[in-house]
Scaffold this motif. Structure first.
Motif, PDB file in Angstrom:
ATOM      1  N   VAL A 380       0.770  -0.542   0.001  1.00  0.00           N
ATOM      2  CA  VAL A 380      -0.452  -0.425  -0.035  1.00  0.00           C
ATOM      3  C   VAL A 380       0.735   0.908  -0.063  1.00  0.00           C
ATOM      4  CG1 VAL A 380      -1.898  -1.082   1.435  1.00  0.00           C
ATOM      5  CG2 VAL A 380      -0.196  -0.086   2.881  1.00  0.00           C
ATOM      6  N   HIS A 381       0.394   2.607   0.001  1.00  0.00           N
ATOM      7  CA  HIS A 381       1.000   3.646  -0.197  1.00  0.00           C
ATOM      8  C   HIS A 381       1.870   3.505   1.218  1.00  0.00           C
ATOM      9  CE1 HIS A 381      -2.343   5.200   2.145  1.00  0.00           C
ATOM     10  NE2 HIS A 381      -1.571   5.726   3.069  1.00  0.00           N
ATOM     11  N   TYR A 382       2.145   3.045   2.102  1.00  0.00           N
ATOM     12  CA  TYR A 382       2.797   3.294   3.449  1.00  0.00           C
ATOM     13  C   TYR A 382       4.625   3.179   2.863  1.00  0.00           C
ATOM     14  CZ  TYR A 382       0.176   0.275   6.063  1.00  0.00           C
ATOM     15  OH  TYR A 382      -0.606  -0.720   6.614  1.00  0.00           O
ATOM     16  N   ASN A 383       4.265   1.576   2.501  1.00  0.00           N
ATOM     17  CA  ASN A 383       5.224   0.470   2.057  1.00  0.00           C
ATOM     18  C   ASN A 383       6.296   1.167   1.685  1.00  0.00           C
ATOM     19  OD1 ASN A 383       2.456  -1.635   2.088  1.00  0.00           O
ATOM     20  ND2 ASN A 383       4.344  -1.595   3.804  1.00  0.00           N
ATOM     21  N   ASP A 384       7.886   1.237   1.923  1.00  0.00           N
ATOM     22  CA  ASP A 384       8.928   1.227   0.881  1.00  0.00           C
ATOM     23  C   ASP A 384       9.675   0.295   0.968  1.00  0.00           C
ATOM     24  OD1 ASP A 384       9.271   0.899   3.289  1.00  0.00           O
ATOM     25  OD2 ASP A 384      10.629   3.042   4.492  1.00  0.00           O
ATOM     26  N   GLN A 385      10.871   0.918   0.308  1.00  0.00           N
ATOM     27  CA  GLN A 385      11.781   0.180  -0.312  1.00  0.00           C
ATOM     28  C   GLN A 385      12.304  -1.195   0.571  1.00  0.00           C
ATOM     29  OE1 GLN A 385      12.787  -0.289  -3.789  1.00  0.00           O
ATOM     30  NE2 GLN A 385      13.600  -2.615  -3.022  1.00  0.00           N
ATOM     31  N   ALA A 386      12.294  -0.304   1.431  1.00  0.00           N
ATOM     32  CA  ALA A 386      13.345  -1.182   2.725  1.00  0.00           C
ATOM     33  C   ALA A 386      11.886  -2.316   3.470  1.00  0.00           C
ATOM     34  CB  ALA A 386      13.210  -0.265   3.833  1.00  0.00           C
ATOM     35  N   ASP A 387      10.514  -2.128   3.114  1.00  0.00           N
ATOM     36  CA  ASP A 387       9.997  -3.379   3.358  1.00  0.00           C
ATOM     37  C   ASP A 387      10.413  -4.037   2.584  1.00  0.00           C
ATOM     38  OD1 ASP A 387       8.782  -1.535   5.158  1.00  0.00           O
ATOM     39  OD2 ASP A 387       7.227  -1.108   4.486  1.00  0.00           O
ATOM     40  N   VAL A 388      10.623  -3.676   1.306  1.00  0.00           N
ATOM     41  CA  VAL A 388      10.805  -5.035   0.082  1.00  0.00           C
ATOM     42  C   VAL A 388      11.388  -5.427  -0.026  1.00  0.00           C
ATOM     43  CG1 VAL A 388      10.538  -5.424  -2.500  1.00  0.00           C
ATOM     44  CG2 VAL A 388       8.623  -3.260  -1.585  1.00  0.00           C
ATOM     45  N   ASP A 389      12.758  -4.794   0.650  1.00  0.00           N
ATOM     46  CA  ASP A 389      14.344  -6.170   0.943  1.00  0.00           C
ATOM     47  C   ASP A 389      13.931  -6.948   1.914  1.00  0.00           C
ATOM     48  OD1 ASP A 389      14.778  -3.984  -1.625  1.00  0.00           O
ATOM     49  OD2 ASP A 389      15.939  -3.028   0.135  1.00  0.00           O
ATOM     50  N   ARG A 390      13.516  -6.219   3.027  1.00  0.00           N
ATOM     51  CA  ARG A 390      13.455  -6.656   4.277  1.00  0.00           C
ATOM     52  C   ARG A 390      12.172  -8.201   3.540  1.00  0.00           C
ATOM     53  NH1 ARG A 390      10.608  -3.797   9.206  1.00  0.00           N
ATOM     54  NH2 ARG A 390      11.332  -5.785  10.190  1.00  0.00           N
ATOM     55  N   LEU A 391      11.152  -8.328   2.804  1.00  0.00           N
ATOM     56  CA  LEU A 391      10.754  -9.192   2.590  1.00  0.00           C
ATOM     57  C   LEU A 391      11.464 -10.364   1.445  1.00  0.00           C
ATOM     58  CD1 LEU A 391       8.106 -10.490   2.293  1.00  0.00           C
ATOM     59  CD2 LEU A 391       7.465  -9.675  -0.301  1.00  0.00           C
ATOM     60  N   LEU A 392      11.989  -9.314   0.667  1.00  0.00           N
ATOM     61  CA  LEU A 392      12.775 -10.886  -0.306  1.00  0.00           C
ATOM     62  C   LEU A 392      13.861 -11.298   0.446  1.00  0.00           C
ATOM     63  CD1 LEU A 392      13.414  -8.266  -3.284  1.00  0.00           C
ATOM     64  CD2 LEU A 392      11.842 -10.064  -2.821  1.00  0.00           C
ATOM     65  N   THR A 393      14.732 -10.712   1.433  1.00  0.00           N
ATOM     66  CA  THR A 393      15.674 -10.878   2.094  1.00  0.00           C
ATOM     67  C   THR A 393      15.288 -12.378   3.140  1.00  0.00           C
ATOM     68  OG1 THR A 393      16.971  -9.370   2.769  1.00  0.00           O
ATOM     69  CG2 THR A 393      17.587 -11.013   3.701  1.00  0.00           C
ATOM     70  N   ALA A 394      14.009 -12.644   3.397  1.00  0.00           N
ATOM     71  CA  ALA A 394      13.888 -12.947   4.431  1.00  0.00           C
ATOM     72  C   ALA A 394      12.713 -14.374   3.608  1.00  0.00           C
ATOM     73  CB  ALA A 394      12.748 -12.758   5.218  1.00  0.00           C
ATOM     74  N   VAL A 395      12.917 -14.434   2.159  1.00  0.00           N
ATOM     75  CA  VAL A 395      11.853 -15.223   1.634  1.00  0.00           C
ATOM     76  C   VAL A 395      12.744 -16.394   1.269  1.00  0.00           C
ATOM     77  CG1 VAL A 395      10.958 -16.143  -1.109  1.00  0.00           C
ATOM     78  CG2 VAL A 395      10.037 -14.782   0.620  1.00  0.00           C
ATOM     79  N   ALA A 396      14.894 -15.125   0.485  1.00  0.00           N
ATOM     80  CA  ALA A 396      15.149 -15.817   0.371  1.00  0.00           C
ATOM     81  C   ALA A 396      16.097 -17.109   1.275  1.00  0.00           C
ATOM     82  CB  ALA A 396      16.525 -14.882   0.028  1.00  0.00           C
ATOM     83  N   GLU A 397      16.482 -16.504   2.368  1.00  0.00           N
ATOM     84  CA  GLU A 397      16.103 -17.510   3.387  1.00  0.00           C
ATOM     85  C   GLU A 397      15.878 -18.919   3.968  1.00  0.00           C
ATOM     86  OE1 GLU A 397      18.011 -13.908   6.980  1.00  0.00           O
ATOM     87  OE2 GLU A 397      16.639 -15.634   7.316  1.00  0.00           O
ATOM     88  N   LEU A 398      15.303 -19.254   2.580  1.00  0.00           N
ATOM     89  CA  LEU A 398      13.821 -20.385   2.902  1.00  0.00           C
ATOM     90  C   LEU A 398      14.072 -20.788   2.017  1.00  0.00           C
ATOM     91  CD1 LEU A 398      10.320 -18.887   3.694  1.00  0.00           C
ATOM     92  CD2 LEU A 398      12.256 -19.696   4.884  1.00  0.00           C
ATOM     93  N   ALA A 399      15.460 -20.663   1.105  1.00  0.00           N
ATOM     94  CA  ALA A 399      16.275 -21.719  -0.088  1.00  0.00           C
ATOM     95  C   ALA A 399      16.247 -23.167   0.479  1.00  0.00           C
ATOM     96  CB  ALA A 399      16.538 -20.822  -0.585  1.00  0.00           C
TER      97      ALA A 399
END
Ligand SMILES: Cc1ncc(COP(=O)(O)O)c(C=O)c1O
Length: 399
Positions: A380-399
């Motif tokens: 939503v409009h209050y999310n930022d690049q840091a939110d996206v980066d944290r999601l991507l990092t956390a999902v990458a760790e599940l490999a």
């Protein structure tokens, strides 16, 4: 248009708790202006409407201002704004009213792209009246809802077409205007679920061809209030069940019992907040359209990076490929149930949803219904690049 994300985030006290709130599709946080508007309503004193004293008049003004704000948000008319607790309750209420005159031989068209709240009320109402339900199907390869199929689904027997303006899981934004034009040519009414679309794009109920447009304020920074916006003249043709002394005309006929007045003050403040997200001039309708256009641009830029990041991970399967979509990702992670993924992300302070998210028919079409659905990460409009980066990092760790 500029979008000052730091200024936007500073408006939300809850965002300072360290979590990445990627659960906005299930409900957003509230900005200070909304919290204060609700508190102010109580601080100033509110009464029930229709009384001879100032606190009652204040509640009356809150209701009128709320209807005007929702008209500004959607391009509708304040006299067509029905207020209620949430979209599901209002949709059941309208399904009950609209189906009064349906009978065997009549037809309604629902879609498998929709949240169940824009399916089951119609299916159940049709069932009670002996009317037939026809299904618009999702193209699994593209997750599109092809408008062309409505040519075969519609006939002079069609009474109503229910369709979403955006899928709450795969984000698909179907061509509602084309579907509505075909429905109107067949003489049917169009009920549009705008719950997932409204937080992400400018809305114009006239351009969409929506006879009814439903949305819930808690999905766009407001309190837990739902609304259905319709043409006032159309509402006058309907006769909902109501108490004998309750209003006989206008949208009030569809509103049962005493309203949540303080929350309605919060709804108007939320619309004002949406109108102020990006700098824009003019009346509130113009400002909210311009501001939401900036929101759409900002969110889609952020979403492109989120999607690219997930698509690059071999252990991730992404659902949702529509050309026009809301910034909502739906995915599974090899070796982990959707619930487990959500739990592991929560441990990293990243909020995502898991399950079918009530897109129950679509989960069935995608083969996800019996396996715990999928993970939903929505911007939503209050999310930022840091939110996206944290999601991507956390999902990458599940490999
Ligand atoms: C697309 C969509 N439609 C309808 C609903 C139901 O809305 P409400 O909770 O206001 O009944 C939701 C809620 O998640 C939704 O996402």
């Amino acid at each position: 248009m500029t979008f000052d994300i730091d200024r936007v985030r500073a408006a939300y006290p809850a965002l300072s708790d360290g979590y990445a709130y990627l659960d906005g599709a299930a409900g957003t946080q509230a900005p200070t202006a909304v919290i204060e508007a609700i508190a102010d309503a109580y601080r100033s004193g509110i009464g029930n409407v229709g009384g001879a004293f100032p606190a009652s008049e204040r509640s009356g003004s809150i209701v009128s201002e709320c209807r005007q704000a929702l008209a500004d948000l959607t391009g509708g008319h304040p006299d067509g704004v029905i207020l209620g607790p949430n979209m599901t309750t209002l949709t059941y209420r309208l399904a009950d009213t609209l189906s009064r005159h349906w009978g065997p031989g009549d037809e309604v068209v629902v879609s498998r792209l929709d949240h169940d709240a824009n399916i089951r009320p119609w299916v159940q109402a049709a069932g009670r009246r002996g009317a037939t339900v026809r299904w618009a199907e999702v193209d699994i390869a593209t997750t599109e809802l092809p408008p062309a199929q409505y040519g075969d689904l519609l006939s002079e027997r069609t009474r109503l077409v229910a369709v979403t303006a955006a899928s709450n899981v795969v984000g698909t934004r179907p061509d509602v205007a084309a579907i509505a034009a075909a429905a109107h040519a067949a003489g049917a009414l169009v009920y549009v679920d705008g719950v997932h679309a409204t937080p992400h794009v400018p809305v114009d109920v006239g351009a969409l061809g929506a006879d009814f447009y439903a949305t819930s304020a808690y999905k766009w920074s407001g309190p837990h209030i739902g609304t259905v916006v319709a043409q006032p003249a159309l509402l006058e043709t309907l006769r909902p069940d109501k108490l004998a002394p309750a209003p006989a005309d206008g949208p009030g006929r569809f509103e049962r019992g005493t309203a949540a007045f303080a929350d309605l003050a919060g709804v108007a403040a939320a619309v004002e907040h949406l109108a102020s997200l990006a700098p824009a001039a003019g009346r509130r309708r113009q400002r909210v359209v311009a501001s939401m256009a900036a929101v759409e641009e900002y969110e889609m830029r952020l979403f492109a990076g989120l999607l690219d990041g997930l698509a690059a991970m071999e252990h991730v399967t992404l659902y949702g490929k529509a050309a026009r979509r809301a910034p909502t990702a739906f995915f599974t992670v090899a070796g982990h149930s959707p619930r487990k993924v959500a739990e592991k992300l929560a441990a990293r302070q990243v909020n995502v949803w898991n399950g079918d998210n009530y897109a129950w028919e679509l989960a069935g079409v995608l083969g996800l219904r019996d396996s715990g659905g999928a993970v939903r990460a929505g911007l939503v409009h209050y999310n930022d690049q840091a939110d996206v980066d944290r999601l991507l990092t956390a999902v990458a760790e599940l490999a």
